[in-house]
Enzyme design. Structure first.
Site, PDB file in Angstrom:
ATOM      1  NE  ARG A  17      10.510   7.309 -14.366  1.00  0.00           N
ATOM      2  CZ  ARG A  17       9.661   6.308 -14.546  1.00  0.00           C
ATOM      3  NH1 ARG A  17       9.840   5.432 -15.533  1.00  0.00           N
ATOM      4  NH2 ARG A  17       8.609   6.177 -13.747  1.00  0.00           N
ATOM      5  N   PRO A  25      -6.761  -3.535  -0.034  1.00  0.00           N
ATOM      6  CG  PRO A  25      -8.597  -4.948  -0.250  1.00  0.00           C
ATOM      7  CD  PRO A  25      -8.219  -3.496  -0.183  1.00  0.00           C
ATOM      8  CD  GLU A  26      -0.272  -2.915  -0.579  1.00  0.00           C
ATOM      9  OE1 GLU A  26       0.693  -3.336  -1.221  1.00  0.00           O
ATOM     10  OE2 GLU A  26      -0.176  -2.014   0.275  1.00  0.00           O
ATOM     11  NE  ARG A  37     -13.395   2.267   3.983  1.00  0.00           N
ATOM     12  CZ  ARG A  37     -12.137   2.341   4.395  1.00  0.00           C
ATOM     13  NH1 ARG A  37     -11.217   2.858   3.607  1.00  0.00           N
ATOM     14  NH2 ARG A  37     -11.790   1.886   5.576  1.00  0.00           N
ATOM     15  CG  HIS A  64     -22.034  -1.968   3.688  1.00  0.00           C
ATOM     16  ND1 HIS A  64     -22.411  -0.707   3.275  1.00  0.00           N
ATOM     17  CD2 HIS A  64     -21.881  -1.891   5.034  1.00  0.00           C
ATOM     18  CE1 HIS A  64     -22.467   0.094   4.328  1.00  0.00           C
ATOM     19  NE2 HIS A  64     -22.154  -0.597   5.396  1.00  0.00           N
TER      20      HIS A  64
END
Length: 270
Positions: free
Chosen positions: A151, A2-3, A110, A91
């Protein structure tokens, strides 16, 4: 994983059901997720009223007078508000019960998620030193340009650095760079101020749009109401290696940057 839009969608989904409600109990069906669950979750959270639900980066913060519960969805975690009589799945590791007769249930097959605690007036170590939120005025092209000077890292890797800006994960970094016309392999320090202004604007636009659409539909993510997000079908490059670019028709390419698959169009992005 999930973002940011998925986490923000979750925040917006659960907040109306728990803000202003009193916690009547906490059930932990295991002592840990990714990390041990602190004892304060069981000893301090019951009896407290949820004052606000905030998102910081990909963490959800449940604020109370006694402290703040921090939740991270990890790779496959999901939060749902359910009647307390809902049967428990294999779960379903955590229930936070409320005076409404509902529970906030944390499901995580998980177990890469987290449930942590932050005392009042403190900042949890996982939230220290992270960059600005991408959808606030604290983030813009000037921030990117200033932090990128000197960078040599690829601009996509730079954009995904939480010390630069939080919550721009792999999917949305790929999409924002495509929309801005910037090759993800280009050295961050070689991108101009003008192009960073465009990139920051695209990050904001794409994240805001994805939140409005409910996030992306990926393997494990469902919105709190059980419905998938709808943004995934609209992606331009992510996950489309070998397919025709929707803009120019040339094949979308994939390269590994920072150990992550990075999708781009060599024609549209320079």
């Amino acid at each position: 994983m999930p973002e940011l839009p998925e986490v923000e969608t979750t925040r917006r989904g659960i907040a109306p059901h728990i803000v202003g409600r009193r916690v009547t109990g906490v059930v932990l069906r295991r002592p840990d997720l990714r990390w041990p669950i602190p004892p304060e979750v069981s000893t301090l959270l019951p009896g407290q009223v949820i004052e606000a639900v905030e998102r910081r980066a990909k963490y959800l913060l449940l604020h109370t007078a006694a402290g703040t519960a921090l939740l991270h969805l990890g790779m496959s975690g999901m939060l749902r508000v359910l009647p307390e009589t809902t049967p428990i799945g294999k779960h379903d590791h955590v229930d936070i019960a409320f005076d409404t007769g509902n529970v906030l249930r944390f499901t995580d097959p998980r177990r890469f998620g987290a449930l942590l605690w932050q005392m009042p007036g403190e900042t949890h170590e996982l939230l220290e030193g992270i960059g600005p939120e991408p959808l606030t005025d604290d983030f813009d092209g000037d921030v990117l340009w200033r932090l990128s000077r000197g960078r040599s890292a690829a601009v996509k890797t730079f954009l995904m650095d939480n010390a630069v800006v939080v919550g721009v994960g792999n999917i949305y970094a790929s999409e924002a760079l495509f929309a801005a016309g910037i090759d993800p392999r280009r050295a961050a320090g070689k991108v101009s101020r003008e192009r960073y202004a465009r990139l920051a604007a695209e990050v904001k636009r794409i994240l805001a749009y994805a939140i409005d659409r409910g996030g992306t539909t990926l393997r494990d993510f469902l919105a709190p109401d059980g419905a998938p997000g709808y943004f995934f079908q609209e992606l331009f490059v992510y996950g489309r290696a070998g397919d025709a670019c929707k803009v120019c028709g040339h094949p979308v390419r994939v390269v590994t940057l920072g150990q992550r698959a990075s999708f781009y169009c060599a024609t549209c992005q320079k």
